[in-house]
Design a protein around this motif. Structure first.
Motif, PDB file in Angstrom:
ATOM      1  N   ILE A  77     -34.946  -7.980 -71.466  1.00  0.00           N
ATOM      2  CA  ILE A  77     -36.088  -8.872 -71.253  1.00  0.00           C
ATOM      3  C   ILE A  77     -37.300  -8.085 -70.768  1.00  0.00           C
ATOM      4  N   ILE A  78     -37.066  -7.136 -69.860  1.00  0.00           N
ATOM      5  CA  ILE A  78     -38.172  -6.321 -69.344  1.00  0.00           C
ATOM      6  C   ILE A  78     -38.808  -5.534 -70.478  1.00  0.00           C
ATOM      7  N   ASN A  79     -37.993  -4.948 -71.353  1.00  0.00           N
ATOM      8  CA  ASN A  79     -38.526  -4.186 -72.484  1.00  0.00           C
ATOM      9  C   ASN A  79     -39.319  -5.074 -73.435  1.00  0.00           C
ATOM     10  N   GLN A  80     -38.853  -6.309 -73.624  1.00  0.00           N
ATOM     11  CA  GLN A  80     -39.602  -7.246 -74.461  1.00  0.00           C
ATOM     12  C   GLN A  80     -40.955  -7.570 -73.832  1.00  0.00           C
ATOM     13  N   LEU A  81     -40.961  -7.762 -72.515  1.00  0.00           N
ATOM     14  CA  LEU A  81     -42.216  -8.061 -71.814  1.00  0.00           C
ATOM     15  C   LEU A  81     -43.172  -6.874 -71.864  1.00  0.00           C
ATOM     16  N   ILE A  82     -42.629  -5.672 -71.717  1.00  0.00           N
ATOM     17  CA  ILE A  82     -43.463  -4.463 -71.818  1.00  0.00           C
ATOM     18  C   ILE A  82     -44.083  -4.376 -73.207  1.00  0.00           C
ATOM     19  N   ARG A  83     -43.271  -4.699 -74.229  1.00  0.00           N
ATOM     20  CA  ARG A  83     -43.772  -4.681 -75.609  1.00  0.00           C
ATOM     21  C   ARG A  83     -44.927  -5.663 -75.792  1.00  0.00           C
ATOM     22  N   LYS A  84     -44.776  -6.869 -75.238  1.00  0.00           N
ATOM     23  CA  LYS A  84     -45.836  -7.867 -75.329  1.00  0.00           C
ATOM     24  C   LYS A  84     -47.083  -7.388 -74.588  1.00  0.00           C
ATOM     25  N   ARG A  85     -46.877  -6.764 -73.424  1.00  0.00           N
ATOM     26  CA  ARG A  85     -48.020  -6.254 -72.658  1.00  0.00           C
ATOM     27  C   ARG A  85     -48.771  -5.175 -73.432  1.00  0.00           C
ATOM     28  N   ILE A  86     -48.026  -4.305 -74.102  1.00  0.00           N
ATOM     29  CA  ILE A  86     -48.648  -3.260 -74.909  1.00  0.00           C
ATOM     30  C   ILE A  86     -49.466  -3.864 -76.041  1.00  0.00           C
ATOM     31  N   GLU A  87     -48.894  -4.861 -76.727  1.00  0.00           N
ATOM     32  CA  GLU A  87     -49.600  -5.522 -77.826  1.00  0.00           C
ATOM     33  C   GLU A  87     -50.900  -6.148 -77.343  1.00  0.00           C
ATOM     34  N   ILE A  88     -50.840  -6.804 -76.176  1.00  0.00           N
ATOM     35  CA  ILE A  88     -52.037  -7.455 -75.621  1.00  0.00           C
ATOM     36  C   ILE A  88     -53.079  -6.407 -75.238  1.00  0.00           C
ATOM     37  N   THR A  89     -52.617  -5.324 -74.592  1.00  0.00           N
ATOM     38  CA  THR A  89     -53.547  -4.272 -74.163  1.00  0.00           C
ATOM     39  C   THR A  89     -54.222  -3.618 -75.359  1.00  0.00           C
ATOM     40  N   SER A  90     -53.448  -3.373 -76.417  1.00  0.00           N
ATOM     41  CA  SER A  90     -54.011  -2.756 -77.618  1.00  0.00           C
ATOM     42  C   SER A  90     -55.096  -3.639 -78.228  1.00  0.00           C
ATOM     43  N   ALA A  91     -54.800  -4.932 -78.333  1.00  0.00           N
ATOM     44  CA  ALA A  91     -55.790  -5.864 -78.885  1.00  0.00           C
ATOM     45  C   ALA A  91     -57.005  -5.970 -77.982  1.00  0.00           C
ATOM     46  N   LEU A  92     -56.763  -5.958 -76.675  1.00  0.00           N
ATOM     47  CA  LEU A  92     -57.862  -6.064 -75.703  1.00  0.00           C
ATOM     48  C   LEU A  92     -58.787  -4.858 -75.790  1.00  0.00           C
ATOM     49  N   ASN A  93     -58.198  -3.666 -75.965  1.00  0.00           N
ATOM     50  CA  ASN A  93     -59.004  -2.452 -76.075  1.00  0.00           C
ATOM     51  C   ASN A  93     -59.995  -2.547 -77.233  1.00  0.00           C
ATOM     52  N   GLU A  94     -59.520  -3.050 -78.376  1.00  0.00           N
ATOM     53  CA  GLU A  94     -60.403  -3.182 -79.536  1.00  0.00           C
ATOM     54  C   GLU A  94     -61.501  -4.204 -79.271  1.00  0.00           C
ATOM     55  N   GLN A  95     -61.150  -5.291 -78.591  1.00  0.00           N
ATOM     56  CA  GLN A  95     -62.143  -6.321 -78.285  1.00  0.00           C
ATOM     57  C   GLN A  95     -63.205  -5.795 -77.320  1.00  0.00           C
ATOM     58  N   ILE A  96     -62.779  -4.994 -76.346  1.00  0.00           N
ATOM     59  CA  ILE A  96     -63.732  -4.409 -75.392  1.00  0.00           C
ATOM     60  C   ILE A  96     -64.740  -3.532 -76.125  1.00  0.00           C
ATOM     61  N   GLN A  97     -64.234  -2.713 -77.066  1.00  0.00           N
ATOM     62  CA  GLN A  97     -65.146  -1.839 -77.796  1.00  0.00           C
ATOM     63  C   GLN A  97     -66.119  -2.636 -78.657  1.00  0.00           C
ATOM     64  N   LYS A  98     -65.644  -3.735 -79.250  1.00  0.00           N
ATOM     65  CA  LYS A  98     -66.534  -4.586 -80.040  1.00  0.00           C
ATOM     66  C   LYS A  98     -67.594  -5.222 -79.142  1.00  0.00           C
ATOM     67  N   LYS A  99     -67.203  -5.595 -77.929  1.00  0.00           N
ATOM     68  CA  LYS A  99     -68.164  -6.168 -76.974  1.00  0.00           C
ATOM     69  C   LYS A  99     -69.258  -5.153 -76.645  1.00  0.00           C
ATOM     70  N   ILE A 100     -68.845  -3.880 -76.451  1.00  0.00           N
ATOM     71  CA  ILE A 100     -69.832  -2.832 -76.161  1.00  0.00           C
ATOM     72  C   ILE A 100     -70.812  -2.697 -77.322  1.00  0.00           C
ATOM     73  N   ALA A 101     -70.280  -2.728 -78.548  1.00  0.00           N
ATOM     74  CA  ALA A 101     -71.151  -2.626 -79.726  1.00  0.00           C
ATOM     75  C   ALA A 101     -72.103  -3.809 -79.803  1.00  0.00           C
ATOM     76  N   ILE A 102     -71.601  -5.008 -79.483  1.00  0.00           N
ATOM     77  CA  ILE A 102     -72.451  -6.205 -79.494  1.00  0.00           C
ATOM     78  C   ILE A 102     -73.555  -6.084 -78.446  1.00  0.00           C
ATOM     79  N   ASP A 103     -73.212  -5.624 -77.251  1.00  0.00           N
ATOM     80  CA  ASP A 103     -74.211  -5.458 -76.185  1.00  0.00           C
ATOM     81  C   ASP A 103     -75.323  -4.519 -76.621  1.00  0.00           C
ATOM     82  N   ARG A 104     -74.956  -3.421 -77.265  1.00  0.00           N
ATOM     83  CA  ARG A 104     -75.960  -2.445 -77.703  1.00  0.00           C
ATOM     84  C   ARG A 104     -76.801  -3.014 -78.851  1.00  0.00           C
ATOM     85  N   LEU A 105     -76.161  -3.776 -79.722  1.00  0.00           N
ATOM     86  CA  LEU A 105     -76.898  -4.382 -80.822  1.00  0.00           C
ATOM     87  C   LEU A 105     -77.913  -5.394 -80.290  1.00  0.00           C
TER      88      LEU A 105
END
Length: 296
Positions: A77-105
């Motif tokens: 269960i812990i490994n499954q939760l870690i996997r979900k956390r990684i997936e969320i963090t990966s998606a969040l990282n991309e969204q943060i970078q898009k936000k930075i691009a939007i701010d500059r635009l």
């Protein structure tokens, strides 16, 4: 109690409960033989609560059923939760970078709109400004394609590795010296990574994970990655960041995974799993290296 009452009490829909019954996830305690009405015991709310929690965390109905049907190994269960956390963090990282691009635009458009009397023509905006935005938008698909081509050329016993590079306390650079200096620091770090990749790794790809983080995919073993990582840190320590306007010493964290190429069937998974390893490096401290074996 009837399905409508149970649904209302637990703030779900009767349609959802019927679906859970059909897939065998949550069966009613009994079904009226004359009316066909589903009935539930109040105690089943505890089971339903776990379904809702796990579903909201991204677990599939099949995974939820496996987790609830019988006692499960804690580590699983812990490994499954870690996997979900990684997936969320990966998606969040991309969204943060898009936000930075939007701010500059937004800043560019506000400036250009003022110069063009509150109107703007996108094709007439200065090309250097457009290029600046484009280069900061992560192109993970191109990075994945390059990584795939590296893997395809590997022999059966070759190792592959993924490692991440993150600048320590980078937000402080932007806060103290401004975004222009922050950009120069990122470029300097990229050049340090790139030069050491060329020096130590024959087949490698560098990608921008998000703002101040880079990811490297390479045909390499643990010893090669450790050596490359240490060389990058040494160059970070010796680099004169004050020459580019950053009057503070900069450090980093490096975390990576090494695996036999034949055991990696999903490149995106090992790249995402490296997020967890760089978190291990952050816990150790600035200029720490954490290189681990990849287990599927």
């Amino acid at each position: 109690m009837r399905i409508s009452e149970f649904a209302q009490l637990n703030k779900v829909t009767a349609k959802m409960l019927r679906h859970y019954d059909e897939v065998g996830l949550l069966k009613p305690s009994k079904i009226d033989p004359f009316t066909g009405y589903r009935c539930y015991d109040p105690e089943q709310a505890h089971y339903l609560n776990w379904i809702i929690i796990l579903k909201n965390l991204g677990f599939s109905l099949h995974e939820i059923k496996e987790a609830l049907i019988a006692p499960t190994e804690t580590s699983k269960i812990i490994n499954q939760l870690i996997r979900k956390r990684i997936e969320i963090t990966s998606a969040l990282n991309e969204q943060i970078q898009k936000k930075i691009a939007i701010d500059r635009l937004i800043l560019i458009l506000e400036k250009e709109g003022f110069n063009m009397d509150k109107q703007v023509h996108l094709l007439k905006i200065e090309q250097t400004s457009v290029h600046e935005i484009k280069k900061n938008i992560p192109n993970m698909e191109m990075f994945l394609e390059t990584a795939a081509s590296i893997t395809e050329l590997c022999a059966e016993n070759d190792d592959i590795a993924v490692f991440r590079f993150d600048i320590s306390h980078f937000k402080q650079v932007n806060d103290d010296f401004g975004f222009d200096v922050g950009d120069r620091v990122i470029v300097a770090c990229f050049q340090i990574i790139e030069s050491n990749i060329k020096a130590f790794l024959s087949q490698a790809a560098i990608g921008r994970a998000h703002g101040d983080e880079f990811v490297v995919f390479a045909k390499a073993g643990k010893e090669e990655i450790q050596k490359t990582a240490q060389a990058i840190i040494d160059d970070m320590i010796n680099f004169d960041f004050s020459s580019i306007g950053c009057n503070k010493n900069m450090g980093c964290y490096i975390g990576g995974l090494v695996a036999n190429s034949k055991n990696v069937t999903n490149i995106r998974s090992i790249i995402e799993d490296s997020i967890e390893v760089i978190n291990h490096a952050r816990k150790i401290g600035t200029n720490a290296i954490a290189i681990e074996s990849y287990s599927i």
